[in-house]
Structure formats: structure tokens, C-alpha cells
Design a protein around this motif. Structure first.
Motif, PDB file in Angstrom:
ATOM      1  N   GLN A 183       0.728  -0.788  -0.250  1.00 19.71           N
ATOM      2  CA  GLN A 183      -0.119  -0.039  -0.085  1.00 19.71           C
ATOM      3  C   GLN A 183       0.780   1.174  -0.405  1.00 19.71           C
ATOM      4  O   GLN A 183       1.002   2.037   1.052  1.00 19.71           O
ATOM      5  N   PRO A 184       2.062   1.358  -0.785  1.00 23.77           N
ATOM      6  CA  PRO A 184       2.552   2.555  -1.600  1.00 23.77           C
ATOM      7  C   PRO A 184       1.422   4.336  -0.350  1.00 23.77           C
ATOM      8  O   PRO A 184       2.640   5.040  -0.477  1.00 23.77           O
ATOM      9  N   GLU A 185       0.483   4.092  -1.111  1.00 20.11           N
ATOM     10  CA  GLU A 185       0.193   5.573  -0.531  1.00 20.11           C
ATOM     11  C   GLU A 185       0.103   5.788   0.541  1.00 20.11           C
ATOM     12  O   GLU A 185       0.546   6.750   0.878  1.00 20.11           O
ATOM     13  N   LYS A 186      -0.557   4.520   1.540  1.00 20.20           N
ATOM     14  CA  LYS A 186      -0.691   5.028   2.577  1.00 20.20           C
ATOM     15  C   LYS A 186       0.916   5.213   3.673  1.00 20.20           C
ATOM     16  O   LYS A 186       0.471   5.683   4.096  1.00 20.20           O
ATOM     17  N   ALA A 187       1.618   4.583   2.536  1.00 18.18           N
ATOM     18  CA  ALA A 187       3.108   3.958   3.021  1.00 18.18           C
ATOM     19  C   ALA A 187       3.643   6.077   3.395  1.00 18.18           C
ATOM     20  O   ALA A 187       4.136   6.523   4.677  1.00 18.18           O
ATOM     21  N   ARG A 188       3.221   6.918   2.001  1.00 12.96           N
ATOM     22  CA  ARG A 188       3.039   8.097   2.343  1.00 12.96           C
ATOM     23  C   ARG A 188       3.080   8.455   2.982  1.00 12.96           C
ATOM     24  O   ARG A 188       3.091   9.437   4.471  1.00 12.96           O
ATOM     25  N   HIS A 189       1.294   8.259   2.746  1.00 10.62           N
ATOM     26  CA  HIS A 189       0.403   9.538   4.285  1.00 10.62           C
ATOM     27  C   HIS A 189       1.257   9.326   5.372  1.00 10.62           C
ATOM     28  O   HIS A 189       1.790  10.004   6.059  1.00 10.62           O
ATOM     29  N   MET A 190       1.396   7.944   5.941  1.00 15.19           N
ATOM     30  CA  MET A 190       2.336   7.687   7.084  1.00 15.19           C
ATOM     31  C   MET A 190       3.474   8.679   7.581  1.00 15.19           C
ATOM     32  O   MET A 190       3.577   8.954   8.191  1.00 15.19           O
ATOM     33  N   ILE A 191       4.148   8.280   6.180  1.00 12.09           N
ATOM     34  CA  ILE A 191       6.035   9.102   6.745  1.00 12.09           C
ATOM     35  C   ILE A 191       5.732  10.880   6.812  1.00 12.09           C
ATOM     36  O   ILE A 191       6.045  10.960   7.156  1.00 12.09           O
ATOM     37  N   GLU A 224      -3.302   8.985  14.210  1.00  9.36           N
ATOM     38  CA  GLU A 224      -3.428   9.047  12.783  1.00  9.36           C
ATOM     39  C   GLU A 224      -2.198   7.957  12.482  1.00  9.36           C
ATOM     40  O   GLU A 224      -1.836   7.211  11.571  1.00  9.36           O
ATOM     41  N   ILE A 225      -1.171   8.087  12.935  1.00  8.37           N
ATOM     42  CA  ILE A 225       0.099   7.038  12.270  1.00  8.37           C
ATOM     43  C   ILE A 225      -0.151   5.814  12.903  1.00  8.37           C
ATOM     44  O   ILE A 225      -0.211   4.929  11.904  1.00  8.37           O
ATOM     45  N   GLU A 226      -0.953   5.477  14.308  1.00  9.20           N
ATOM     46  CA  GLU A 226      -1.293   3.876  14.116  1.00  9.20           C
ATOM     47  C   GLU A 226      -1.511   3.413  13.540  1.00  9.20           C
ATOM     48  O   GLU A 226      -2.880   2.268  13.013  1.00  9.20           O
ATOM     49  N   LYS A 227      -2.947   4.244  12.717  1.00  8.27           N
ATOM     50  CA  LYS A 227      -4.516   4.329  12.383  1.00  8.27           C
ATOM     51  C   LYS A 227      -4.219   3.937  11.030  1.00  8.27           C
ATOM     52  O   LYS A 227      -5.012   2.909  10.722  1.00  8.27           O
ATOM     53  N   VAL A 228      -2.952   3.875  10.231  1.00 11.72           N
ATOM     54  CA  VAL A 228      -3.016   3.532   9.213  1.00 11.72           C
ATOM     55  C   VAL A 228      -1.950   2.315   9.262  1.00 11.72           C
ATOM     56  O   VAL A 228      -2.160   1.568   8.454  1.00 11.72           O
TER      57      VAL A 228
END
Length: 345
Positions: A183-191, A224-228
Motif C-alpha cells: 500500500q504505497p499510498e498509505k506508506a507515503r501518508h504515514m511518512i 493517526e500514524i497507528e491508524k494507518v
């Protein structure tokens, strides 16, 4: 070596002591009907010699304090001082009162009494000096010990605070690594969220205390990070009463407590889990409770290098010197962690 106001205070005491001794000495001689000239010379010689030598005793004690097993040193000092005073006074009497044979003969007959009185007085001032400097030395040792303990406490607090960021960063980067492939999009959001969180914590790095409002802002970024990571499985319910919003607490204290709740609430289940945080004011204290579901049959302590509740408890103890500020309980299949933060009056 003892210095400063302590030494001046003892010198003042010594001077006052010998002024009183001189006055008593002169009074005794006047009662024996000696002339004013003889009284003046005798008082100046006898009291002046003992006072001067006692001044040397005070300064000697300033640089050397005998240990408890060496109190014979006081006896030795008293004998030496009295002997020196007797010999010098005899010489000076002959110089200034040599024409008065009757008075010289009287001083020779009273030499033993003069020696005894001089010994007692010199020994007393030596003992007073010893006790005085021992007390001052103990005060200085206690002050140094207190300062060293404070520095050690601050160093340990700093270490405990610094453990948080590497630990949280390690977990977050592991999650980002896992999300990058699937899930690269979620990875970018998490970063982006991680960057924002770390930027905020770095700005507050030197700040030991936060308001509850500031702490909750950091906590929300963390969640928010944990919810990702956990998606729909992680649900939160945060309630902060208005009366508590500006109360103070140690910075970044709640994040590891909530992380602990997530760890034991989600790791052993695949369903949705609700983490509840409730903050309120009671009796001039801030109370924060964190509740997570708990199944005693499946929930087991996980191995690892987690920050953990014991570290939070240690941090609270260093700040408040109390062991009762963090408590845990199991109730109705819920694990509840409660933190009490006393507020300055």
C-alpha cells in the motif's frame, strides 16, 4: 577546607569568647586588690596570649579536622597551648612587671592554676572549633550530595525521555516498510504524519512539561500514524474535560501509555478494538485513564524492547518522589492504566 561566612562566624565567636574571658580575668584581679597597672598588664598578657593562640587553633581546624578516633588531638592541643602560654606569660611578666617582686612571686605560685585555666579554655575553643567545622563540613557534603543526586535524576529523566523517540521511530519505520510494497499510498501518508510528529517533538525537546492540550495534540498525531498501521481495527474515544485542558504534565508521557494499550489490545485479536482515554481534574490533580480490552486467556506479555509502563512509573517517581502515581487494574475484561499528576499549588 571550610571557607566563607562560616569561618567569619567562628572567628567572631572566638573574639567574643576571649573578650568575656578578659573581663572576668580583670574582675578577679580587681577583687584581689591589685593596682590598675598590674591588672591591665596581667590581663593583656594572659588573655592576649591565650586569645592569639586560640586564633591559631581556629585557623588550624579550618584546614585540618581530626577524625573521631583522633580526639586525643584536642587534649594535645590544649596542653601545648597552655604550656606555651605559661612560658610566654612568665617571660612577659618579668619584662613588664619585673620590678614588682611581690607580683612576680604571686604569678609563680599561681602558675599551676593559670596553666589549668588556660588548658580548659584552650580545649574548649578547640572543641567548639572542631564541632563547628564538622557541622559546616557536613552541610557542604549534604549540599554536594543533593546536587549530585539532582544531576543524576535529571540525567536519568533525560535518558528516559530520549528512549521514547527511537523506540517509536523504530516501530513506525517497520510499519512503513511493510506498507511500501502493498500500500504505497498509505506508506507515503504515514511518512508525512511521522515527519509532522517528529518535527513537533523536536521543537519541544528541551521542554519538560506540556499542557494537557499540547499533549493531546501529540497523542492525536501518534494515533493517526497507528491508524494507518491498523486501519479500521483501531478505534479511539478521547475525552478531555474543560477544567483539565490547561493542567500540566510531563511531556510525551501519554504516548507510551496509549502505545501499551494498543499493544495489548490489538496484537492478540483481528477484530475492532476501542481504546478509551479520559482526562479530568480532581483535587488539584490531573487524572488520565487509558482503557483497552483485555483477554487474560490470550493476552500475554510480548517480548521486545518496549518503553513500557515501568519506565513511565520511574519517570514519575523521579519527578514527584511518589510510587503511587501510576496504577493498573483489570476490570470486566478491560485493562485500565491510571496516571495521577499533582499540580503545583
Amino acid at each position: 577546607m571550610i571557607t566563607g561566612t562560616s569561618n567569619r562566624g567562628l572567628l567572631f565567636l572566638n573574639v567574643s569568647w576571649w573578650l568575656i574571658v578578659s573581663a572576668v580575668h580583670a574582675y578577679v584581679l580587681s577583687e584581689l586588690l591589685f593596682s590598675a597597672h598590674e591588672i591591665l598588664i596581667d590581663t593583656l598578657i594572659t588573655s592576649g596570649l591565650l586569645g592569639g593562640i586560640s586564633f591559631l587553633i581556629v585557623n588550624n581546624m579550618r584546614y585540618y579536622l581530626p577524625q573521631r578516633e583522633k580526639y586525643w588531638y584536642i587534649l594535645f592541643i590544649g596542653i601545648c597551648v597552655s604550656g606555651m602560654s605559661s612560658l610566654l606569660s612568665k617571660f612577659l611578666f618579668n619584662v613588664f612587671l619585673g620590678d614588682d617582686e611581690h607580683y612576680i612571686e604571686l604569678t609563680q605560685h599561681t602558675a599551676g592554676i593559670r596553666f589549668g585555666v588556660g588548658f580548659l579554655l584552650a580545649s574548649c575553643i578547640a572543641m567548639i572549633s572542631l564541632l563547628w567545622y564538622n557541622q559546616e563540613e557536613q552541610k557542604e557534603m549534604n549540599a554536594r550530595r543533593t546536587e549530585a543526586e539532582q544531576l543524576a535524576k535529571e540525567a536519568e529523566l533525560y535518558k528516559l525521555r530520549q528512549q521514547l523517540q527511537p523506540h517509536f521511530l523504530f516501530n513506525s519505520l517497520n510499519s512503513i516498510s511493510a506498507l511500501t510494497a502493498v500500500q504505497p499510498e498509505k506508506a507515503r501518508h504515514m511518512i508525512n504524519q511521522l515527519s509532522e510528529f517528529l518535527r513537533g517533538t523536536l521543537k519541544k525537546d528541551e521542554k519538560q512539561w506540556n499542557t494537557l492540550k499540547e499533549e493531546m495534540q501529540y497523542l492525536e498525531l501518534y494515533l493517526e500514524i497507528e491508524k494507518v498501521r491498523f486501519g479500521y481495527r483501531l478505534q479511539t474515544d478521547i475525552i478531555c474535560e474543560e477544567a483539565a485542558i490547561n493542567l500540566k504534565l510531563p511531556s510525551l508521557l501519554l504516548q507510551p501509555v496509549v502505545e501499551n494499550a494498543i499493544k495489548f489490545g490489538l496484537y492478540d485479536t483481528t477484530g475492532e478494538v476501542m481504546i478509551k482515554v479520559h482526562a479530568f481534574k480532581k483535587d488539584n490533580s490531573l487524572i488520565v485513564s487509558v482503557k483497552n480490552p483485555f483477554d487474560p486467556e490470550t493476552s500475554q506479555p510480548l517480548k521486545g524492547t518496549g518503553f513500557g509502563l515501568p519506565s513511565i512509573q520511574r519517570r514519575l517517581f523521579l519527578l514527584f518522589a511518589r510510587q503511587d502515581l501510576l496504577t493498573t487494574e483489570k476490570r470486566d475484561n478491560n485493562f485500565i492504566t491510571t496516571i495521577l499528576i499533582p499540580q503545583a499549588i
